[in-house]
Scaffold this motif. Sequence first.
Motif, PDB file in Angstrom:
ATOM      1  N   ASP A   1      14.272  21.864  -0.466  1.00 19.29           N
ATOM      2  CA  ASP A   1      13.921  23.386  -0.425  1.00 19.29           C
ATOM      3  C   ASP A   1      13.008  23.919  -1.687  1.00 19.29           C
ATOM      4  O   ASP A   1      11.861  24.979  -1.678  1.00 19.29           O
ATOM      5  N   LYS A   2      13.567  23.373  -2.803  1.00 15.81           N
ATOM      6  CA  LYS A   2      12.646  24.281  -3.848  1.00 15.81           C
ATOM      7  C   LYS A   2      10.887  24.170  -3.735  1.00 15.81           C
ATOM      8  O   LYS A   2      10.644  24.247  -4.210  1.00 15.81           O
ATOM      9  N   VAL A   3      11.174  22.405  -3.388  1.00 15.77           N
ATOM     10  CA  VAL A   3       9.532  21.852  -3.622  1.00 15.77           C
ATOM     11  C   VAL A   3       8.603  22.546  -2.312  1.00 15.77           C
ATOM     12  O   VAL A   3       7.490  23.453  -2.853  1.00 15.77           O
ATOM     13  N   ASP A   4       9.498  23.066  -1.601  1.00 12.39           N
ATOM     14  CA  ASP A   4       8.931  23.512  -0.143  1.00 12.39           C
ATOM     15  C   ASP A   4       8.776  25.032  -0.909  1.00 12.39           C
ATOM     16  O   ASP A   4       7.451  25.742  -0.478  1.00 12.39           O
ATOM     17  N   MET A   5       9.528  25.813  -2.224  1.00 10.88           N
ATOM     18  CA  MET A   5       9.147  27.025  -2.380  1.00 10.88           C
ATOM     19  C   MET A   5       8.207  26.837  -2.988  1.00 10.88           C
ATOM     20  O   MET A   5       7.920  28.641  -3.642  1.00 10.88           O
ATOM     21  N   GLY A   6       7.400  25.830  -3.953  1.00 12.55           N
ATOM     22  CA  GLY A   6       6.459  25.850  -4.712  1.00 12.55           C
ATOM     23  C   GLY A   6       6.190  24.855  -6.099  1.00 12.55           C
ATOM     24  O   GLY A   6       5.494  24.961  -6.835  1.00 12.55           O
ATOM     25  N   GLN A   7       7.467  24.674  -6.001  1.00 19.31           N
ATOM     26  CA  GLN A   7       7.969  24.252  -7.270  1.00 19.31           C
ATOM     27  C   GLN A   7       6.818  22.696  -7.033  1.00 19.31           C
ATOM     28  O   GLN A   7       6.681  21.817  -6.090  1.00 19.31           O
ATOM     29  N   ASN A   8       6.772  21.842  -8.025  1.00 17.80           N
ATOM     30  CA  ASN A   8       6.217  19.833  -7.875  1.00 17.80           C
ATOM     31  C   ASN A   8       6.738  19.292  -7.799  1.00 17.80           C
ATOM     32  O   ASN A   8       7.813  18.929  -7.936  1.00 17.80           O
ATOM     33  N   PHE A   9       6.212  18.478  -6.807  1.00 19.47           N
ATOM     34  CA  PHE A   9       6.482  17.948  -5.748  1.00 19.47           C
ATOM     35  C   PHE A   9       8.028  16.344  -7.255  1.00 19.47           C
ATOM     36  O   PHE A   9       9.156  16.295  -7.014  1.00 19.47           O
ATOM     37  N   THR A  10       6.617  16.025  -7.924  1.00 20.80           N
ATOM     38  CA  THR A  10       7.195  14.451  -8.530  1.00 20.80           C
ATOM     39  C   THR A  10       8.425  15.743  -9.205  1.00 20.80           C
ATOM     40  O   THR A  10       9.107  14.926  -9.759  1.00 20.80           O
ATOM     41  N   ASP A  11       8.109  16.323  -9.918  1.00 16.16           N
ATOM     42  CA  ASP A  11       9.110  17.042 -11.414  1.00 16.16           C
ATOM     43  C   ASP A  11      10.135  17.197 -10.491  1.00 16.16           C
ATOM     44  O   ASP A  11      11.214  16.795 -11.291  1.00 16.16           O
ATOM     45  N   THR A  12      10.700  17.953  -9.259  1.00 16.87           N
ATOM     46  CA  THR A  12      11.513  17.997  -9.233  1.00 16.87           C
ATOM     47  C   THR A  12      12.421  17.142  -8.967  1.00 16.87           C
ATOM     48  O   THR A  12      13.571  17.290  -8.416  1.00 16.87           O
ATOM     49  N   VAL A  13      11.230  16.260  -7.858  1.00 14.74           N
ATOM     50  CA  VAL A  13      12.850  15.588  -7.716  1.00 14.74           C
ATOM     51  C   VAL A  13      12.996  14.390  -8.529  1.00 14.74           C
ATOM     52  O   VAL A  13      13.987  14.303  -8.729  1.00 14.74           O
ATOM     53  N   THR A  14      12.022  14.253  -9.716  1.00 14.16           N
ATOM     54  CA  THR A  14      12.584  13.345 -10.817  1.00 14.16           C
ATOM     55  C   THR A  14      13.377  13.823 -11.404  1.00 14.16           C
ATOM     56  O   THR A  14      14.824  13.426 -12.193  1.00 14.16           O
ATOM     57  N   ALA A  15      13.252  15.502 -11.853  1.00  9.37           N
ATOM     58  CA  ALA A  15      14.587  16.063 -12.670  1.00  9.37           C
ATOM     59  C   ALA A  15      15.900  15.605 -11.566  1.00  9.37           C
ATOM     60  O   ALA A  15      17.126  15.382 -12.798  1.00  9.37           O
ATOM     61  N   PHE A  16      16.205  15.574 -10.806  1.00  9.73           N
ATOM     62  CA  PHE A  16      17.345  16.135  -9.799  1.00  9.73           C
ATOM     63  C   PHE A  16      17.566  14.604  -9.881  1.00  9.73           C
ATOM     64  O   PHE A  16      18.513  14.181 -10.016  1.00  9.73           O
ATOM     65  N   ALA A  17      16.682  13.261  -9.988  1.00  5.81           N
ATOM     66  CA  ALA A  17      17.104  11.725 -10.078  1.00  5.81           C
ATOM     67  C   ALA A  17      17.771  11.990 -11.780  1.00  5.81           C
ATOM     68  O   ALA A  17      19.126  11.301 -11.864  1.00  5.81           O
ATOM     69  N   GLU A  18      17.506  12.330 -12.731  1.00  7.24           N
ATOM     70  CA  GLU A  18      17.885  12.113 -14.074  1.00  7.24           C
ATOM     71  C   GLU A  18      18.930  13.153 -14.085  1.00  7.24           C
ATOM     72  O   GLU A  18      20.056  12.876 -15.367  1.00  7.24           O
ATOM     73  N   GLU A  19      19.329  14.182 -12.937  1.00  6.22           N
ATOM     74  CA  GLU A  19      20.899  14.997 -13.783  1.00  6.22           C
ATOM     75  C   GLU A  19      22.185  13.402 -12.354  1.00  6.22           C
ATOM     76  O   GLU A  19      22.934  14.913 -12.455  1.00  6.22           O
ATOM     77  N   ASN A  20      21.571  13.111 -11.617  1.00  4.52           N
ATOM     78  CA  ASN A  20      22.241  12.597 -11.122  1.00  4.52           C
ATOM     79  C   ASN A  20      21.919  10.832 -10.965  1.00  4.52           C
ATOM     80  O   ASN A  20      21.655  10.116 -10.156  1.00  4.52           O
ATOM     81  N   PRO A  21      22.300  10.337 -12.403  1.00  6.94           N
ATOM     82  CA  PRO A  21      21.237   9.151 -12.331  1.00  6.94           C
ATOM     83  C   PRO A  21      22.680   7.868 -11.225  1.00  6.94           C
ATOM     84  O   PRO A  21      22.026   6.957 -10.978  1.00  6.94           O
ATOM     85  N   ALA A  22      24.348   8.591 -10.967  1.00  6.06           N
ATOM     86  CA  ALA A  22      24.431   7.008  -9.846  1.00  6.06           C
ATOM     87  C   ALA A  22      23.839   7.224  -8.532  1.00  6.06           C
ATOM     88  O   ALA A  22      24.055   5.865  -7.881  1.00  6.06           O
ATOM     89  N   PHE A  23      22.714   8.288  -8.492  1.00  6.86           N
ATOM     90  CA  PHE A  23      22.051   7.840  -7.260  1.00  6.86           C
ATOM     91  C   PHE A  23      20.184   8.164  -7.816  1.00  6.86           C
ATOM     92  O   PHE A  23      19.752   8.287  -6.634  1.00  6.86           O
ATOM     93  N   ALA A  24      20.034   7.750  -9.262  1.00  4.21           N
ATOM     94  CA  ALA A  24      18.643   7.744  -9.361  1.00  4.21           C
ATOM     95  C   ALA A  24      18.010   7.344  -8.855  1.00  4.21           C
ATOM     96  O   ALA A  24      16.798   7.126  -8.191  1.00  4.21           O
ATOM     97  N   GLU A  25      18.108   6.177  -8.416  1.00  2.00           N
ATOM     98  CA  GLU A  25      17.381   5.141  -7.980  1.00  2.00           C
ATOM     99  C   GLU A  25      16.865   5.851  -6.552  1.00  2.00           C
ATOM    100  O   GLU A  25      15.824   5.642  -5.637  1.00  2.00           O
ATOM    101  N   GLU A  26      17.759   6.094  -5.314  1.00  4.89           N
ATOM    102  CA  GLU A  26      17.966   6.470  -4.384  1.00  4.89           C
ATOM    103  C   GLU A  26      17.434   7.364  -4.340  1.00  4.89           C
ATOM    104  O   GLU A  26      16.370   7.774  -3.071  1.00  4.89           O
ATOM    105  N   ILE A  27      17.599   8.423  -4.608  1.00  3.85           N
ATOM    106  CA  ILE A  27      17.217   9.775  -5.302  1.00  3.85           C
ATOM    107  C   ILE A  27      15.493  10.040  -5.113  1.00  3.85           C
ATOM    108  O   ILE A  27      14.466   9.819  -4.300  1.00  3.85           O
ATOM    109  N   MET A  28      15.173   9.212  -5.768  1.00  4.90           N
ATOM    110  CA  MET A  28      13.434   8.833  -6.292  1.00  4.90           C
ATOM    111  C   MET A  28      12.785   8.343  -4.743  1.00  4.90           C
ATOM    112  O   MET A  28      11.288   8.284  -4.874  1.00  4.90           O
ATOM    113  N   LEU A  29      13.488   7.489  -4.490  1.00  6.71           N
ATOM    114  CA  LEU A  29      12.903   6.725  -3.172  1.00  6.71           C
ATOM    115  C   LEU A  29      12.455   7.854  -2.088  1.00  6.71           C
ATOM    116  O   LEU A  29      11.082   8.079  -1.242  1.00  6.71           O
TER     117      LEU A  29
END
Length: 206
Positions: free
Chosen positions: A46-74
Motif C-alpha cells: 500500500d505504501k508503494v501504491d501511495m507513491g513511495q519508491n518501490f525499491t526503497d520501500t521493499v528493501t527497508a521492509f526486508a531490512e526491518e524483518n531479517p528473518a524473512f529478508a530473502e523472501e521479501i526481496m522476491l
Amino acid sequence: MSVNAVIFDIGNVLIEWNPERYFDRAVGEARRREMFEALDLHGMNDKVDMGQNFTDTVTAFAEENPAFAEEIMLWHDNWIEMASPAIDHSVRLLRALRRRKVPVFALSNFGVQTFEIGELHYPFLEEFDKRFISGHMGVIKPDPRIYEMVEEDAGFAPGTLLFTDDRPDNIAAARARDWQVHLFDGPAGLAARLVEERLLTEGEAA
C-alpha cells in the motif's frame, strides 16, 4: 442514467494479482503462510501504491524483518510474476469499447515504478483514454478523495461513470459518490453488464 465512460480497475480485473499464489510456488505454502501471518506485506505494498519508491520501500521492509529478508526481496525482484497473467477476455472488452469510441479510463492502486514494469509487459495498459494511478495521485482506493479526483478530471458527471472493481470496499466507495458500479467476479459478468448497458453487442463482448 446512460453510461458515458467505463472505468476499469487493473489488478484482478485486467491482470491477475495474487502474491500468495506466487509465494506458494517460490517458497512453499508453509513458509508463505508463516510470512504472511507474521508480516503485513500488503500494507507494505500500500505504501508503494501511495507513491513511495518501490525499491526503497521493499528493501527497508526486508531490512526491518531479517528473518524473512530473502523472501521479501522476491516481492521486488519477481514482482511481475505476482501480477500475471493478463485476463484476456477483459482486455478484449477494453478494446471493444475503444472501437466503439466509448471513453475508457483506468483507476487502480498501483505504484509509480510497478506501473512502469506493468507497461513493459502489458501494452494494453497504454490504451486507456485516461489513467488514474494511485502512486501518482498520492491516495489509494477506497479513500473518497481518489474518486473525487477522478471526477474533477474525467469530464463526465459521476452518475454517468460505470466503474468495475473486484473489491467490494472500492465498489461501495464509488457507489457512495453516485457512480454506477459493477463488482467484478469474472469477465463474463462484465461482458453481460456492458451488453445490458448497450455499450457493446453480444458479439463484441464475446
